[in-house]
Write a protein that holds these residues in place. Structure first.
Motif, PDB file in Angstrom:
ATOM      1  N   PRO A  38       0.965  -1.338   0.098  1.00  0.00           N
ATOM      2  CA  PRO A  38       0.072  -0.059   0.025  1.00  0.00           C
ATOM      3  C   PRO A  38       0.824   1.440  -0.115  1.00  0.00           C
ATOM      4  CG  PRO A  38      -0.839  -1.508   1.564  1.00  0.00           C
ATOM      5  CD  PRO A  38       0.422  -1.980   1.104  1.00  0.00           C
ATOM      6  N   CYS A  39       2.083   1.169   0.550  1.00  0.00           N
ATOM      7  CA  CYS A  39       2.923   2.539   0.745  1.00  0.00           C
ATOM      8  C   CYS A  39       4.141   2.429  -0.078  1.00  0.00           C
ATOM      9  CB  CYS A  39       3.213   2.580   2.009  1.00  0.00           C
ATOM     10  SG  CYS A  39       1.878   2.944   3.272  1.00  0.00           S
ATOM     11  N   HIS A  40       4.515   1.259  -0.543  1.00  0.00           N
ATOM     12  CA  HIS A  40       6.103   0.872  -1.066  1.00  0.00           C
ATOM     13  C   HIS A  40       5.828   0.286  -2.271  1.00  0.00           C
ATOM     14  CE1 HIS A  40       8.285   2.596   2.260  1.00  0.00           C
ATOM     15  NE2 HIS A  40       7.360   1.795   3.106  1.00  0.00           N
ATOM     16  N   SER A  41       6.653   0.279  -3.506  1.00  0.00           N
ATOM     17  CA  SER A  41       6.709  -0.584  -4.608  1.00  0.00           C
ATOM     18  C   SER A  41       8.305  -0.614  -4.934  1.00  0.00           C
ATOM     19  CB  SER A  41       6.105   0.500  -5.953  1.00  0.00           C
ATOM     20  OG  SER A  41       7.157   1.531  -6.194  1.00  0.00           O
ATOM     21  N   ILE A  42       8.461  -1.715  -5.623  1.00  0.00           N
ATOM     22  CA  ILE A  42       9.819  -2.255  -5.599  1.00  0.00           C
ATOM     23  C   ILE A  42       9.911  -3.056  -6.933  1.00  0.00           C
ATOM     24  CG2 ILE A  42       9.632  -4.478  -4.512  1.00  0.00           C
ATOM     25  CD1 ILE A  42      12.161  -4.195  -3.041  1.00  0.00           C
ATOM     26  N   GLY A  43      10.979  -3.238  -7.712  1.00  0.00           N
ATOM     27  CA  GLY A  43      11.072  -3.871  -8.905  1.00  0.00           C
ATOM     28  C   GLY A  43      11.192  -3.004 -10.181  1.00  0.00           C
ATOM     29  N   ASP A  44      11.265  -3.312 -11.368  1.00  0.00           N
ATOM     30  CA  ASP A  44      11.220  -2.689 -12.705  1.00  0.00           C
ATOM     31  C   ASP A  44      10.059  -1.729 -12.707  1.00  0.00           C
ATOM     32  OD1 ASP A  44      12.142  -1.945 -15.013  1.00  0.00           O
ATOM     33  OD2 ASP A  44      10.973  -3.210 -16.133  1.00  0.00           O
ATOM     34  N   GLY A  45      10.022  -0.080 -12.879  1.00  0.00           N
ATOM     35  CA  GLY A  45       9.067   0.667 -13.024  1.00  0.00           C
ATOM     36  C   GLY A  45       8.640   1.213 -11.586  1.00  0.00           C
ATOM     37  N   ALA A  46       9.081   0.606 -10.259  1.00  0.00           N
ATOM     38  CA  ALA A  46       8.885   1.199  -9.166  1.00  0.00           C
ATOM     39  C   ALA A  46       8.761   2.709  -9.016  1.00  0.00           C
ATOM     40  CB  ALA A  46       9.513   0.613  -8.004  1.00  0.00           C
ATOM     41  N   LYS A  47       7.770   3.112  -8.287  1.00  0.00           N
ATOM     42  CA  LYS A  47       7.518   4.565  -8.038  1.00  0.00           C
ATOM     43  C   LYS A  47       7.417   4.731  -6.732  1.00  0.00           C
ATOM     44  CE  LYS A  47       7.075   5.659 -12.582  1.00  0.00           C
ATOM     45  NZ  LYS A  47       8.362   5.530 -13.173  1.00  0.00           N
ATOM     46  N   ASN A  48       7.571   6.031  -6.156  1.00  0.00           N
ATOM     47  CA  ASN A  48       7.154   6.622  -4.815  1.00  0.00           C
ATOM     48  C   ASN A  48       6.018   6.481  -4.735  1.00  0.00           C
ATOM     49  OD1 ASN A  48       9.986   6.920  -4.018  1.00  0.00           O
ATOM     50  ND2 ASN A  48       9.938   9.017  -4.963  1.00  0.00           N
ATOM     51  N   LYS A  49       5.259   6.070  -3.469  1.00  0.00           N
ATOM     52  CA  LYS A  49       4.008   6.219  -3.400  1.00  0.00           C
ATOM     53  C   LYS A  49       3.807   7.065  -1.896  1.00  0.00           C
ATOM     54  CE  LYS A  49       2.411   1.604  -4.860  1.00  0.00           C
ATOM     55  NZ  LYS A  49       1.938   0.471  -4.197  1.00  0.00           N
ATOM     56  N   VAL A  50       3.233   6.483  -0.911  1.00  0.00           N
ATOM     57  CA  VAL A  50       3.115   7.248   0.449  1.00  0.00           C
ATOM     58  C   VAL A  50       4.281   7.019   0.960  1.00  0.00           C
ATOM     59  CG1 VAL A  50       2.012   7.116   2.648  1.00  0.00           C
ATOM     60  CG2 VAL A  50       0.399   6.749   0.867  1.00  0.00           C
ATOM     61  N   GLY A  51       5.145   5.896   0.835  1.00  0.00           N
ATOM     62  CA  GLY A  51       6.380   5.704   1.019  1.00  0.00           C
ATOM     63  C   GLY A  51       7.270   5.837  -0.301  1.00  0.00           C
ATOM     64  N   PRO A  52       8.647   5.874   0.160  1.00  0.00           N
ATOM     65  CA  PRO A  52       9.716   5.660  -1.167  1.00  0.00           C
ATOM     66  C   PRO A  52       9.744   4.307  -1.744  1.00  0.00           C
ATOM     67  CG  PRO A  52      10.818   5.535   0.811  1.00  0.00           C
ATOM     68  CD  PRO A  52       9.524   5.672   1.397  1.00  0.00           C
ATOM     69  N   GLU A  53      10.112   4.245  -3.206  1.00  0.00           N
ATOM     70  CA  GLU A  53      10.120   2.977  -3.921  1.00  0.00           C
ATOM     71  C   GLU A  53      11.578   2.375  -3.065  1.00  0.00           C
ATOM     72  OE1 GLU A  53      13.127   2.595  -5.673  1.00  0.00           O
ATOM     73  OE2 GLU A  53      13.846   4.450  -5.863  1.00  0.00           O
ATOM     74  N   LEU A  54      11.635   0.996  -3.255  1.00  0.00           N
ATOM     75  CA  LEU A  54      12.625   0.344  -2.130  1.00  0.00           C
ATOM     76  C   LEU A  54      13.796  -0.298  -3.175  1.00  0.00           C
ATOM     77  CD1 LEU A  54      10.334  -1.016   0.685  1.00  0.00           C
ATOM     78  CD2 LEU A  54      11.765   0.978   0.522  1.00  0.00           C
ATOM     79  N   ASN A  55      13.944   0.045  -4.419  1.00  0.00           N
ATOM     80  CA  ASN A  55      14.966  -0.369  -5.131  1.00  0.00           C
ATOM     81  C   ASN A  55      16.282  -0.020  -4.656  1.00  0.00           C
ATOM     82  OD1 ASN A  55      13.116  -1.805  -6.994  1.00  0.00           O
ATOM     83  ND2 ASN A  55      13.096  -0.046  -8.309  1.00  0.00           N
ATOM     84  N   GLY A  56      17.162  -0.939  -4.492  1.00  0.00           N
ATOM     85  CA  GLY A  56      18.521  -0.802  -3.892  1.00  0.00           C
ATOM     86  C   GLY A  56      18.526  -0.275  -2.755  1.00  0.00           C
ATOM     87  N   LEU A  57      17.874  -0.774  -1.866  1.00  0.00           N
ATOM     88  CA  LEU A  57      17.811  -0.475  -0.472  1.00  0.00           C
ATOM     89  C   LEU A  57      19.028  -0.941   0.250  1.00  0.00           C
ATOM     90  CD1 LEU A  57      15.850   0.990   1.959  1.00  0.00           C
ATOM     91  CD2 LEU A  57      15.439  -1.233   2.411  1.00  0.00           C
TER      92      LEU A  57
END
Length: 130
Positions: A38-57
């Motif tokens: 609901p708040c985060h995305s990850i993977g190809d095409g990930a975008k910030n939502k309510v929380g930041p995208e988590l690619n490369g965390l």
């Protein structure tokens, strides 16, 4: 001598069993990540939502995802994300970084948290699996 050998064998077997029990399960981590979606995305095409995208965390400095408006607490935490930092944070985000915007009760189950890290940490900064 036989007792010493038997004792060593029992210890090695115990450690191997314990390691297998704590092994990270990426598929289970992906399932656990549904709590994060609901708040985060990850993977190809990930975008910030309510929380930041988590690619490369893994290896990323807290508060540094591009184009995300972080709390001062997060930006100034001095954290560089790795497994140990993440496992501590995910138990209780507000306890780890007082003042963070992340309103999440946390994941207290150690196996679930390890599985979640296994899933998240496999993505590089471009959303590709390492």
């Amino acid at each position: 001598m036989k007792i010493l050998t038997l004792t060593a064998l029992v210890l090695v077997t115990s450690f191997a069993t314990a390691s297998a029990a704590m092994a990270q399960d990426v598929a289970a981590g992906e399932t656990s990540f549904h709590k994060c979606l609901p708040c985060h995305s990850i993977g190809d095409g990930a975008k910030n939502k309510v929380g930041p995208e988590l690619n490369g965390l893994d290896g990323r400095h807290s508060g540094s995802a591009p184009n995300y408006s972080y709390s001062d607490a997060n930006k100034n935490s001095g954290i560089t994300w790795n497994k140990e930092q993440f496992l501590e944070y995910i138990k209780g985000p507000q306890a780890k970084i007082p003042g963070t915007k992340m309103a999440f009760a946390g994941i207290k189950n150690e196996k679930e948290a390890n599985d979640l890290w296994a899933y998240i940490s496999q993505f590089d900064k471009d959303g590709k699996k390492k």
